[in-house]
Write a protein that holds these residues in place. Structure first.
Motif, PDB file in Angstrom:
ATOM      1  N   ASN A 102       0.823  -1.204   0.000  1.00 53.60           N
ATOM      2  CA  ASN A 102       0.000   0.000   0.000  1.00 53.60           C
ATOM      3  C   ASN A 102       0.862   1.262   0.000  1.00 53.60           C
ATOM      4  O   ASN A 102       0.343   2.368  -0.034  1.00 53.60           O
ATOM      5  CB  ASN A 102      -1.010   0.003   1.149  1.00 53.60           C
ATOM      6  CG  ASN A 102      -0.407  -0.292   2.499  1.00 53.60           C
ATOM      7  OD1 ASN A 102       0.817  -0.300   2.676  1.00 53.60           O
ATOM      8  ND2 ASN A 102      -1.265  -0.556   3.479  1.00 53.60           N
ATOM      9  N   VAL A 103       2.180   1.077   0.016  1.00 51.95           N
ATOM     10  CA  VAL A 103       3.133   2.181  -0.069  1.00 51.95           C
ATOM     11  C   VAL A 103       4.311   1.711  -0.917  1.00 51.95           C
ATOM     12  O   VAL A 103       4.737   0.559  -0.789  1.00 51.95           O
ATOM     13  CB  VAL A 103       3.656   2.603   1.324  1.00 51.95           C
ATOM     14  CG1 VAL A 103       4.655   3.752   1.224  1.00 51.95           C
ATOM     15  CG2 VAL A 103       2.509   2.967   2.265  1.00 51.95           C
ATOM     16  N   ILE A 104       4.813   2.605  -1.763  1.00 52.39           N
ATOM     17  CA  ILE A 104       6.087   2.325  -2.427  1.00 52.39           C
ATOM     18  C   ILE A 104       7.098   3.365  -1.990  1.00 52.39           C
ATOM     19  O   ILE A 104       6.747   4.496  -1.645  1.00 52.39           O
ATOM     20  CB  ILE A 104       6.020   2.277  -3.969  1.00 52.39           C
ATOM     21  CG1 ILE A 104       5.504   3.569  -4.573  1.00 52.39           C
ATOM     22  CG2 ILE A 104       5.264   1.059  -4.437  1.00 52.39           C
ATOM     23  CD1 ILE A 104       5.729   3.666  -6.080  1.00 52.39           C
ATOM     24  N   ALA A 105       8.348   2.939  -2.004  1.00 56.82           N
ATOM     25  CA  ALA A 105       9.462   3.830  -1.696  1.00 56.82           C
ATOM     26  C   ALA A 105      10.413   3.833  -2.884  1.00 56.82           C
ATOM     27  O   ALA A 105      10.591   2.808  -3.555  1.00 56.82           O
ATOM     28  CB  ALA A 105      10.188   3.359  -0.443  1.00 56.82           C
ATOM     29  N   MET A 106      10.999   4.989  -3.121  1.00 59.33           N
ATOM     30  CA  MET A 106      12.002   5.130  -4.170  1.00 59.33           C
ATOM     31  C   MET A 106      13.099   6.064  -3.687  1.00 59.33           C
ATOM     32  O   MET A 106      12.876   6.898  -2.814  1.00 59.33           O
ATOM     33  CB  MET A 106      11.372   5.686  -5.451  1.00 59.33           C
ATOM     34  CG  MET A 106      10.404   4.742  -6.114  1.00 59.33           C
ATOM     35  SD  MET A 106       9.700   5.382  -7.645  1.00 59.33           S
ATOM     36  CE  MET A 106       8.373   6.419  -7.000  1.00 59.33           C
ATOM     37  N   GLY A 107      14.269   5.906  -4.269  1.00 59.74           N
ATOM     38  CA  GLY A 107      15.415   6.735  -3.924  1.00 59.74           C
ATOM     39  C   GLY A 107      15.668   7.802  -4.962  1.00 59.74           C
ATOM     40  O   GLY A 107      15.897   7.487  -6.135  1.00 59.74           O
ATOM     41  N   ALA A 108      15.645   9.045  -4.553  1.00 55.27           N
ATOM     42  CA  ALA A 108      15.843  10.163  -5.488  1.00 55.27           C
ATOM     43  C   ALA A 108      17.253  10.180  -6.068  1.00 55.27           C
ATOM     44  O   ALA A 108      17.444  10.661  -7.185  1.00 55.27           O
ATOM     45  CB  ALA A 108      15.556  11.490  -4.779  1.00 55.27           C
ATOM     46  N   ARG A 109      18.212   9.653  -5.345  1.00 50.81           N
ATOM     47  CA  ARG A 109      19.592   9.639  -5.849  1.00 50.81           C
ATOM     48  C   ARG A 109      19.845   8.453  -6.778  1.00 50.81           C
ATOM     49  O   ARG A 109      20.897   8.379  -7.400  1.00 50.81           O
ATOM     50  CB  ARG A 109      20.570   9.591  -4.679  1.00 50.81           C
ATOM     51  CG  ARG A 109      20.539  10.848  -3.839  1.00 50.81           C
ATOM     52  CD  ARG A 109      21.499  10.787  -2.673  1.00 50.81           C
ATOM     53  NE  ARG A 109      21.456  12.028  -1.922  1.00 50.81           N
ATOM     54  CZ  ARG A 109      21.509  12.089  -0.604  1.00 50.81           C
ATOM     55  NH1 ARG A 109      21.604  10.983   0.121  1.00 50.81           N
ATOM     56  NH2 ARG A 109      21.472  13.264   0.005  1.00 50.81           N
ATOM     57  N   LEU A 110      18.871   7.546  -6.857  1.00 51.52           N
ATOM     58  CA  LEU A 110      19.035   6.320  -7.635  1.00 51.52           C
ATOM     59  C   LEU A 110      18.041   6.180  -8.775  1.00 51.52           C
ATOM     60  O   LEU A 110      18.251   5.369  -9.678  1.00 51.52           O
ATOM     61  CB  LEU A 110      18.893   5.097  -6.715  1.00 51.52           C
ATOM     62  CG  LEU A 110      19.784   5.076  -5.474  1.00 51.52           C
ATOM     63  CD1 LEU A 110      19.422   3.909  -4.581  1.00 51.52           C
ATOM     64  CD2 LEU A 110      21.241   5.038  -5.874  1.00 51.52           C
ATOM     65  N   THR A 111      16.946   6.929  -8.714  1.00 52.18           N
ATOM     66  CA  THR A 111      15.854   6.766  -9.672  1.00 52.18           C
ATOM     67  C   THR A 111      15.566   8.102 -10.347  1.00 52.18           C
ATOM     68  O   THR A 111      15.235   9.072  -9.676  1.00 52.18           O
ATOM     69  CB  THR A 111      14.579   6.274  -8.937  1.00 52.18           C
ATOM     70  OG1 THR A 111      14.902   5.126  -8.164  1.00 52.18           O
ATOM     71  CG2 THR A 111      13.480   5.928  -9.925  1.00 52.18           C
ATOM     72  N   GLY A 112      15.671   8.133 -11.664  1.00 51.30           N
ATOM     73  CA  GLY A 112      15.367   9.343 -12.420  1.00 51.30           C
ATOM     74  C   GLY A 112      13.869   9.599 -12.445  1.00 51.30           C
ATOM     75  O   GLY A 112      13.058   8.718 -12.144  1.00 51.30           O
ATOM     76  N   ILE A 113      13.494  10.788 -12.841  1.00 53.40           N
ATOM     77  CA  ILE A 113      12.084  11.190 -12.812  1.00 53.40           C
ATOM     78  C   ILE A 113      11.226  10.332 -13.737  1.00 53.40           C
ATOM     79  O   ILE A 113      10.119   9.927 -13.361  1.00 53.40           O
ATOM     80  CB  ILE A 113      11.893  12.704 -13.095  1.00 53.40           C
ATOM     81  CG1 ILE A 113      10.433  13.105 -12.903  1.00 53.40           C
ATOM     82  CG2 ILE A 113      12.402  13.077 -14.473  1.00 53.40           C
ATOM     83  CD1 ILE A 113       9.883  12.896 -11.521  1.00 53.40           C
ATOM     84  N   ASP A 114      11.698  10.025 -14.925  1.00 54.78           N
ATOM     85  CA  ASP A 114      10.888   9.214 -15.838  1.00 54.78           C
ATOM     86  C   ASP A 114      10.671   7.815 -15.292  1.00 54.78           C
ATOM     87  O   ASP A 114       9.562   7.274 -15.371  1.00 54.78           O
ATOM     88  CB  ASP A 114      11.523   9.160 -17.234  1.00 54.78           C
ATOM     89  CG  ASP A 114      11.468  10.500 -17.950  1.00 54.78           C
ATOM     90  OD1 ASP A 114      10.570  11.317 -17.630  1.00 54.78           O
ATOM     91  OD2 ASP A 114      12.324  10.737 -18.827  1.00 54.78           O
ATOM     92  N   MET A 115      11.713   7.223 -14.734  1.00 59.22           N
ATOM     93  CA  MET A 115      11.571   5.890 -14.143  1.00 59.22           C
ATOM     94  C   MET A 115      10.668   5.949 -12.919  1.00 59.22           C
ATOM     95  O   MET A 115       9.846   5.061 -12.702  1.00 59.22           O
ATOM     96  CB  MET A 115      12.941   5.325 -13.769  1.00 59.22           C
ATOM     97  CG  MET A 115      12.867   3.909 -13.202  1.00 59.22           C
ATOM     98  SD  MET A 115      12.158   2.686 -14.338  1.00 59.22           S
ATOM     99  CE  MET A 115      13.484   2.548 -15.521  1.00 59.22           C
ATOM    100  N   ALA A 116      10.788   6.991 -12.111  1.00 62.57           N
ATOM    101  CA  ALA A 116       9.933   7.134 -10.928  1.00 62.57           C
ATOM    102  C   ALA A 116       8.463   7.228 -11.333  1.00 62.57           C
ATOM    103  O   ALA A 116       7.593   6.607 -10.707  1.00 62.57           O
ATOM    104  CB  ALA A 116      10.349   8.358 -10.113  1.00 62.57           C
ATOM    105  N   LYS A 117       8.179   7.978 -12.389  1.00 64.56           N
ATOM    106  CA  LYS A 117       6.796   8.081 -12.872  1.00 64.56           C
ATOM    107  C   LYS A 117       6.300   6.743 -13.397  1.00 64.56           C
ATOM    108  O   LYS A 117       5.140   6.369 -13.169  1.00 64.56           O
ATOM    109  CB  LYS A 117       6.689   9.149 -13.967  1.00 64.56           C
ATOM    110  CG  LYS A 117       6.801  10.566 -13.439  1.00 64.56           C
ATOM    111  CD  LYS A 117       6.716  11.568 -14.580  1.00 64.56           C
ATOM    112  CE  LYS A 117       6.887  12.993 -14.083  1.00 64.56           C
ATOM    113  NZ  LYS A 117       6.818  13.968 -15.200  1.00 64.56           N
ATOM    114  N   ALA A 118       7.153   5.996 -14.085  1.00 67.37           N
ATOM    115  CA  ALA A 118       6.762   4.676 -14.591  1.00 67.37           C
ATOM    116  C   ALA A 118       6.490   3.721 -13.434  1.00 67.37           C
ATOM    117  O   ALA A 118       5.527   2.936 -13.474  1.00 67.37           O
ATOM    118  CB  ALA A 118       7.852   4.123 -15.510  1.00 67.37           C
TER     119      ALA A 118
END
Length: 145
Positions: A102-118
């Motif tokens: 019910n929650v996802i986490a992502m790393g801003a230093r590891l994940t670009g904006i396009d990948m984060a949106k995907a």
């Protein structure tokens, strides 16, 4: 869908970008901070996000920090939350299908904006498969089952 989003200072810019994307996609965004890129502690914002999801104030959550690791640990301290650290759309999809995250986490230093949106799109469109996964997911909140 009402979606809570929170970050630390390292992921402030990614949080702002993803919050805007969620709003564009028609979601009700509950931005839990921070309000700037001034140094903050990720556990404070992870706990706040976890409480929003656990209480029903938000249906799902997005947790962000430099690596995604610290804030995911903080969110997962709440037994009502199943926070998955994701790095690609496939892991985001599996987090829903197999783990009912019910929650996802992502790393801003590891994940670009396009990948984060995907990743975000995959997470929001994924559905829990149930079946053989139900018992395992139940044990995440109650290990004595």
């Amino acid at each position: 869908m009402r979606i809570a989003i929170a970050s630390d200072h390292a992921a402030f810019a990614l949080k702002a970008e993803l919050a805007a994307t969620l709003a564009e996609w028609g979601h009700d965004v509950l931005d839990l901070g921070p309000d700037s890129d001034a140094r903050v502690d990720y556990p404070d914002f992870g706990y706040k996000l976890a409480e929003a999801v656990a209480s029903g104030a938000a249906e799902r959550g997005v947790a962000l920090c430099g690596s995604g690791i610290g804030i995911s640990i903080a969110v997962n301290r709440n037994p009502a939350c199943r926070c998955a650290l994701v790095s690609d759309p496939y892991s985001a999809t599996l987090s829903r299908q197999h783990n009912n995250a019910n929650v996802i986490a992502m790393g801003a230093r590891l994940t670009g904006i396009d990948m984060a949106k995907a990743c975000l799109e995959a997470f929001l469109s994924g559905e829990f498969e149930g079946g053989r996964h139900e018992g395992r997911v139940a044990k995440l909140s109650n290990p004595t089952i």
